[in-house]
Design a protein around this motif. Structure first.
Motif, PDB file in Angstrom:
ATOM      1  N   CYS A 158       0.818  -1.227   0.000  1.00 15.57           N
ATOM      2  CA  CYS A 158       0.000   0.000   0.000  1.00 15.57           C
ATOM      3  C   CYS A 158       0.846   1.269   0.000  1.00 15.57           C
ATOM      4  O   CYS A 158       0.305   2.370   0.026  1.00 15.57           O
ATOM      5  N   HIS A 159       2.156   1.106  -0.011  1.00 17.64           N
ATOM      6  CA  HIS A 159       3.052   2.250  -0.210  1.00 17.64           C
ATOM      7  C   HIS A 159       3.838   2.072  -1.510  1.00 17.64           C
ATOM      8  O   HIS A 159       4.805   2.798  -1.756  1.00 17.64           O
ATOM      9  N   TYR A 160       3.405   1.103  -2.301  1.00 20.74           N
ATOM     10  CA  TYR A 160       4.155   0.748  -3.508  1.00 20.74           C
ATOM     11  C   TYR A 160       3.273   0.722  -4.759  1.00 20.74           C
ATOM     12  O   TYR A 160       3.695   1.196  -5.815  1.00 20.74           O
ATOM     13  N   ASP A 198      -3.900  12.513  -1.793  1.00 22.37           N
ATOM     14  CA  ASP A 198      -2.627  13.185  -1.517  1.00 22.37           C
ATOM     15  C   ASP A 198      -1.585  12.636  -2.475  1.00 22.37           C
ATOM     16  O   ASP A 198      -1.130  11.503  -2.331  1.00 22.37           O
ATOM     17  N   PHE A 199      -1.196  13.463  -3.431  1.00 24.02           N
ATOM     18  CA  PHE A 199      -0.269  13.049  -4.485  1.00 24.02           C
ATOM     19  C   PHE A 199       1.186  13.080  -4.010  1.00 24.02           C
ATOM     20  O   PHE A 199       2.055  12.531  -4.650  1.00 24.02           O
ATOM     21  N   ARG A 235      -0.834   4.659  -0.813  1.00 21.79           N
ATOM     22  CA  ARG A 235      -1.702   4.485  -1.990  1.00 21.79           C
ATOM     23  C   ARG A 235      -2.946   3.680  -1.657  1.00 21.79           C
ATOM     24  O   ARG A 235      -2.933   2.857  -0.738  1.00 21.79           O
ATOM     25  N   ASP A 236      -4.001   3.916  -2.420  1.00 16.94           N
ATOM     26  CA  ASP A 236      -5.232   3.133  -2.295  1.00 16.94           C
ATOM     27  C   ASP A 236      -5.121   1.896  -3.178  1.00 16.94           C
ATOM     28  O   ASP A 236      -5.015   2.010  -4.403  1.00 16.94           O
ATOM     29  N   SER A 237      -5.128   0.724  -2.560  1.00 17.22           N
ATOM     30  CA  SER A 237      -5.123  -0.550  -3.288  1.00 17.22           C
ATOM     31  C   SER A 237      -6.363  -1.322  -2.839  1.00 17.22           C
ATOM     32  O   SER A 237      -6.338  -2.011  -1.813  1.00 17.22           O
ATOM     33  N   HIS A 261      -6.414   7.084   4.166  1.00 20.75           N
ATOM     34  CA  HIS A 261      -6.121   6.971   5.599  1.00 20.75           C
ATOM     35  C   HIS A 261      -4.977   7.886   6.016  1.00 20.75           C
ATOM     36  O   HIS A 261      -5.042   8.520   7.074  1.00 20.75           O
ATOM     37  N   HIS A 262      -3.933   7.982   5.212  1.00 15.61           N
ATOM     38  CA  HIS A 262      -2.815   8.844   5.591  1.00 15.61           C
ATOM     39  C   HIS A 262      -3.175  10.322   5.486  1.00 15.61           C
ATOM     40  O   HIS A 262      -2.616  11.140   6.229  1.00 15.61           O
ATOM     41  N   LYS A 263      -4.090  10.646   4.614  1.00 12.63           N
ATOM     42  CA  LYS A 263      -4.529  12.036   4.512  1.00 12.63           C
ATOM     43  C   LYS A 263      -5.466  12.396   5.655  1.00 12.63           C
ATOM     44  O   LYS A 263      -5.406  13.497   6.210  1.00 12.63           O
ATOM     45  N   PHE A 264      -6.348  11.466   6.015  1.00 12.31           N
ATOM     46  CA  PHE A 264      -7.347  11.720   7.055  1.00 12.31           C
ATOM     47  C   PHE A 264      -7.314  10.593   8.094  1.00 12.31           C
ATOM     48  O   PHE A 264      -8.253   9.812   8.211  1.00 12.31           O
ATOM     49  N   GLN A 265      -6.225  10.509   8.836  1.00 10.02           N
ATOM     50  CA  GLN A 265      -6.014   9.376   9.736  1.00 10.02           C
ATOM     51  C   GLN A 265      -7.005   9.311  10.881  1.00 10.02           C
ATOM     52  O   GLN A 265      -7.204   8.241  11.474  1.00 10.02           O
ATOM     53  N   GLY A 266      -7.651  10.415  11.213  1.00  6.31           N
ATOM     54  CA  GLY A 266      -8.610  10.421  12.317  1.00  6.31           C
ATOM     55  C   GLY A 266      -9.978   9.875  11.967  1.00  6.31           C
ATOM     56  O   GLY A 266     -10.800   9.607  12.855  1.00  6.31           O
TER      57      GLY A 266
END
Length: 370
Positions: free
Chosen positions: A196-198, A205-206, A211-213, A229-234
């Motif tokens: 999910c980071h590959y 968030d570019f 990444r969304d998989s 999730h990383h953009k809006f972790q809450g």
């Protein structure tokens, strides 16, 4: 040169070797009974949800609050995944979010796929726990931290052995419900840090590796929508669309109807749509220099026009949301007043979505020139 803990290397090698080859050999010589695949699937579900629902969304991000009974069950289920205590797991995960893609990120993809997947776990390094003082005050988590290994080993290996003993195949229970289940839970969870980071898309968030998989979501109970999730972790959701596979989201919402979860946190639609707008704009700015000058100038004018329209609607929508919260606190005058307010709110959303869709089409057409 990195040093590795041979205890961890051995442990994380033995589990999949016994899980895959041991289970295969056992099935070859002794056959398969229906209890064993069921034991594996149920164990995978409970321990996997213990990580996603409990360790991740409840404890690490506090995206909702849960009754102590739910907290205790989530702690037990997560312990059965054999991924360390809640306190240590959350310490690593919060640092990952805070220091994403830097040298301080404990499982940064910048260090390579292997490191992000499993390499960081088997490194021989001091066990640092920080940034989790709020969790140290939780008596349930204090109990788990103190007795983690007896709880984890008991649930991961002894319990499936006893269940297997009950239907006359203790080693079948141990292999299917213990070693094979753990192999799946471990590596599917590790996929979130590596795959999910590959591979996947970055619609929110570019400028991040997350990444969304969507297909990883099916292996991890909803955790595949990692860019969001990383953009809006809450936000308690990972998959925000109704059809996104996210059992953790559904469980959190379902338990709220039973008053077992509360204070469920969500990000406002205008913030989510604005993140998508900014991402598309970043992509357009990346592609513009690669196009012929005449084409580039034409598109710049269109982009500026849409940007101005979007800014105007966004400002109006943000102001409306502030007023909307005030009205909600005071209470609506009547049903007609409530419907009219929600109608205005939905109208602003549709207007912004329309501009966003036009922006998306602009990006698609611009790519054709490259």
């Amino acid at each position: 040169m990195k040093k590795y803990s041979w205890f961890m290397v051995l442990s994380l090698s033995i589990i999949p070797i016994i899980g895959i080859f041991g289970t295969s050999l056992y099935a070859y010589f002794h056959g398969i009974v229906w209890q064993e695949p069921i034991l594996m699937i149920l164990g995978w579900l409970l321990s996997g949800m213990g990580i996603t629902f409990g360790y991740h969304r409840l404890f690490a991000h506090k995206s909702f609050k849960a009754h102590p009974v739910i907290q205790f069950i989530a702690m037990l289920c997560g312990s059965a995944a054999l991924q360390n205590s809640v306190i240590k797991w959350c310490s690593d995960h919060r640092l990952h979010h805070k220091k994403l893609d830097t040298k301080e990120d404990p499982y940064s993809i910048k260090e390579g796929f292997f490191h992000a997947h499993i390499g960081w776990i088997i490194e021989d390094k001091p066990q640092v726990v920080k940034g989790v003082n709020d969790l140290k005050n939780n008596s349930i988590l204090q109990f788990q931290y103190k007795y983690y290994w007896p709880i984890a080993i008991g649930l991961s290996f002894i319990l499936p052995f006893i269940i297997g003993l009950y239907y006359g195949r203790p080693f079948g229970g141990l292999l299917w419900g213990g070693f094979l289940r753990l192999t799946l839970v471990h590596h599917f969870t590790f996929f979130i840090n590596s795959l999910c980071h590959y591979a996947g898309k970055r619609p929110f968030d570019f400028n991040t590796s997350a990444r969304d998989s969507w297909w990883v979501a099916y292996l991890t109970f909803g955790e595949g929508f990692h860019n969001f999730h990383h953009k809006f972790q809450g936000d308690y959701r990972n998959g925000i669309r109704w059809y996104d596979f996210d059992p953790s989201k559904w469980m959190i919402k379902f338990l709220s109807f039973l008053k077992l979860t509360k204070d469920i946190r969500t990000v406002a639609d205008y913030k989510i749509l604005n993140a998508r707008f900014v991402t598309i704009k970043n992509k357009l700015n990346l592609f513009l220099p690669k196009t012929p000058n005449k084409v580039s100038e034409t598109y710049k004018q269109k982009i500026d026009l849409l940007q101005n329209q979007a800014n105007a609607v966004y400002k109006k929508w943000v102001k409306f949301e502030i007023d909307f919260e005030k009205i909600k606190r005071k209470g609506f005058k009547d049903k007609f007043h409530e419907k009219s307010i929600y109608y205005k709110r939905n109208k602003l959303k549709i207007e912004y979505e329309s501009i966003l869709n036009t922006f998306s089409l602009l990006l698609i057409s611009l790519k054709s020139y490259i």
